[in-house]
Design an enzyme around this catalytic site. Structure first.
Site, PDB file in Angstrom:
ATOM      1  N   SER A 176      47.283  36.522  40.981  1.00  0.00           N
ATOM      2  CA  SER A 176      48.503  35.990  40.375  1.00  0.00           C
ATOM      3  C   SER A 176      48.268  35.664  38.893  1.00  0.00           C
ATOM      4  O   SER A 176      48.069  36.568  38.094  1.00  0.00           O
ATOM      5  CB  SER A 176      48.986  34.783  41.183  1.00  0.00           C
ATOM      6  OG  SER A 176      50.299  34.432  40.845  1.00  0.00           O
TER       7      SER A 176
ATOM      8  N   HIS B  75      53.098  39.600  43.007  1.00  0.00           N
ATOM      9  CA  HIS B  75      53.982  39.165  44.102  1.00  0.00           C
ATOM     10  C   HIS B  75      55.273  39.989  44.110  1.00  0.00           C
ATOM     11  O   HIS B  75      56.368  39.467  44.300  1.00  0.00           O
ATOM     12  CB  HIS B  75      54.297  37.673  43.966  1.00  0.00           C
ATOM     13  CG  HIS B  75      53.099  36.809  43.813  1.00  0.00           C
ATOM     14  ND1 HIS B  75      52.045  36.846  44.686  1.00  0.00           N
ATOM     15  CD2 HIS B  75      52.773  35.881  42.861  1.00  0.00           C
ATOM     16  CE1 HIS B  75      51.120  35.967  44.299  1.00  0.00           C
ATOM     17  NE2 HIS B  75      51.537  35.393  43.190  1.00  0.00           N
TER      18      HIS B  75
END
Length: 241
Positions: free
Chosen positions: A132, A168
């Site tokens: 991330s 994501h």
């Protein structure tokens, strides 16, 4: 043992729930260690994006014990552990950067000059990786919720990789349209994106492989079509770990 050439594994995964612990390292982190060639791996965990939370550091340390690796933490709160941050990183085979606020991570790293230290480690063959925020940071920029629920684009990534990055991609509905809009507008360059569980392996600045620790989900490249000022997305071939 350094990797044969500068290596980055930028992901939307890497952790999983443990059988007897809160956390275990998933296949993507294990891939990063394998890429390093280390027989007795030393992993440096960097939790800046999550505020160097000591409870999470403890979970990562437990994951290290399960894996049989030495795990150390580069905490910048309330102060770095050493004046020689590059030297600290170079003592390790892998640097794994956790998720959280990429905007805050980049700001704190800039204050401490950690970007230069990361570049030295990368050039020396320490495998850099993360999830991330720990994926976006290596790139020119990407989409983030660092500022609030409405996604914004950051363009002050370390730039070791001259691309944009989306994370994501399959689990947060606004990620794809935000990336497409930024690429179409020229705010982000050519951009590589990952679904949860997927990663992007770079040798030097070249993407050489997309891989996933899950049976589903993929990775993508988003380009600007200059003739129509729109974004075009194509899936990448992906290897399942």
């Amino acid at each position: 043992m350094p990797a044969e050439q500068p290596t980055i594994l930028a992901t939307s995964g890497g952790y999983r729930a443990g059988l007897r612990t809160n956390l275990e390292f998933g296949a993507l982190v294990r891939e990063a260690v394998e890429l390093s060639g280390a027989t007795k791996p030393k992993l440096c965990h960097v939790g800046t994006a999550y505020g160097d939370q000591r409870w999470f550091n403890a979970d990562v340390s437990e994951a290290g014990r399960v894996a049989g690796w030495e795990v150390n933490h580069l905490n910048l709160f309330t102060m770095p552990p050493t004046d020689d941050l590059a030297g600290f990183l170079l003592e390790h085979d892998v640097v794994w950067v956790g998720g959280g606020s990429v905007a805050n991570l980049l700001a704190v790293w800039a204050v401490h000059g950690l970007g230069d230290a990361m570049r030295r480690a990368w050039e020396a063959g320490v495998v850099l990786g993360g999830v991330s925020a720990g994926s976006i940071c290596w790139h020119a920029g990407g989409a983030t919720d660092s500022f609030g629920p409405e996604l914004r684009i950051v363009t002050n990534g370390l730039g070791l990789l001259p691309y944009g990055n989306g994370v994501h991609y399959d689990t947060e509905a606004l990620r794809r349209p935000t990336i497409h809009a930024a690429v179409a507008a020229g705010e982000l360059p050519l951009t590589y994106c990952t679904d949860d569980g997927a990663g992007l392996l770079y040798r030097g600045t070249e993407l050489v492989e997309a891989l996933s620790e899950r049976r589903s989900g993929g990775a993508y490249v988003v380009r600007r079509d200059d003739s129509s000022a729109t974004a075009q997305e194509d899936p990448l071939d992906i290897r399942r770990l």
